[in-house]
Design a protein around this motif. Structure first.
Motif: not given
Length: 388
Positions: A55, A78-79, A81
């Motif tokens: 990730e 998520k990434h 953000k």
């Protein structure tokens, strides 16, 4: 006085400082991504380090792509953000650094005028110390005649002009400039540097010094004693990291004031920082801001024109000098192109590598021609023909 060449050098130094800050902020952005995917040591759940590493790699690539191409491409929320927050912090810190260095640049430039005023005041303080010293010697030797006290320097017409200059003392008061904290040091400077000097001794023994002799001794003390005295220089260096460079301007300003004193000693010219500081201040601010604002655009132009020469191999200062020259050619309509090119060639010669002059000269000739062909250079003003 300061000229535009010195102002360009000030802008160059602070653009360089900004680029260093920008590089640090860039590295901090990637460090933020690195930290965001570190195992949570407070979690009760088992952390999958391999997954976190994968990730982290995705978010890092997102950030790299943004800095190279912009805008931020689509990815898992998520990434995205994490990358967005890293970019936000990077841009926020860059804005803060740009503003801080702008204020520092203006403050450092205006400090030259303060040091000029302090230099004149120091001459006065040293003359006062010479008088105290002579009176003390007279008292100790119990000589009955005050005429035996050597007061030439105290009564020097240049010193009198400094003493009587209302504009100078008003500026000193407004800027809160004084030598109050250096009483002991001034006594030592006079004793060790002035009093023992052979030229000063000869001057003190003159019957009635002429105006020329008064001016001559003050210029001698400024140029050959004060500006070469390490203890005095150290005081100025404490508040001016560019003292070695700025002292030349201060020397010129002080000497101009000293030479302006007439026989009546009633007038001394108090030299301004520049003939029109408000206009020059605007020039300095705009040159700094425009260069930073258009950095990527100018970088691309340099890339296109630096055939067989990788941009990363170009000396940092050379790159900045070329970008500033582009900014000036495009955004300052009253400055001839040839003047701009000559000024920045001199900057590269004085501040960068020994090969810089030739490289910058060649690059600016090619880039100027390109900008004119694109109709991006539009000069106006008296004597400006065909954008030259």
């Amino acid at each position: 006085m300061l000229n535009r060449r010195i102002l360009r050098a000030k802008a160059m130094q602070h653009v360089y400082a900004y680029k260093q800050c920008q590089r640090s902020n860039y590295e901090l952005a990637f460090q933020y991504v690195q930290d965001a995917y570190e195992p949570d040591l407070n979690s009760m759940e088992v952390q999958d380090k391999h997954k976190l590493a994968e990730e982290r790699k995705i978010a890092t690539q997102l950030l790299e792509d943004y800095f190279q191409h912009k805008p931020l491409r689509e990815a898992e929320e998520k990434h995205q953000k994490v990358a967005k927050e890293a970019i936000r912090q990077y841009e926020k810190q860059c804005r803060k650094d740009e503003e801080f260095l702008l204020n520092q640049m203006l403050s450092a430039t205006e400090r030259i005028a303060d040091h000029y005023r302090l230099f004149l005041l120091l001459l006065l303080e040293l003359s006062e110390e010479s008088h105290r010293d002579q009176r003390k010697q007279h008292t100790f030797t119990a000589q009955p005649q005050m005429k035996d006290v050597q007061t030439n320097f105290y009564l020097n017409k240049v010193i009198q002009a400094i003493r009587d200059s209302q504009p100078l003392h008003q500026q000193l008061e407004e800027r809160k400039l004084n030598w109050n904290a250096y009483t002991v040091e001034i006594r030592q400077w006079y004793k060790n540097n002035i009093k023992t000097d052979e030229e000063f001794k000869k001057y003190q023994l003159l019957e009635q010094p002429s105006l020329e002799e008064d001016i001559s001794i003050v210029r001698y003390i400024v140029n050959n004693v004060m500006l070469k005295s390490e203890p005095i220089i150290n005081v100025f260096e404490e508040s001016d990291i560019n003292w070695a460079e700025n002292s030349k301007a201060i020397k010129s300003m002080v000497n101009k004031s000293v030479k302006s004193v007439g026989a009546d000693a009633e007038h001394m010219e108090i030299v301004e920082l520049t003939p029109n500081w408000e206009e020059d201040r605007d020039f300095l601010i705009e040159l700094y801001k425009v260069t930073i604002k258009n950095d990527l655009e100018y970088e691309q132009l340099i890339k296109e024109k630096s055939k067989n020469w990788a941009v990363e191999r170009i000396a940092n200062l050379d790159s900045i000098v070329i970008k500033m020259a582009i900014a000036e050619m495009v955004h300052f309509r009253s400055i001839p192109v040839k003047v701009t090119i000559n000024e920045y060639i001199d900057l590269s010669k004085n501040y960068s590598t020994h090969k810089s002059k030739q490289f910058v000269n060649g690059m600016l000739d090619v880039i100027a021609q390109e900008l004119q062909e694109r109709n991006m250079i539009r000069k106006s003003g008296r004597g400006l023909i065909d954008n030259q």
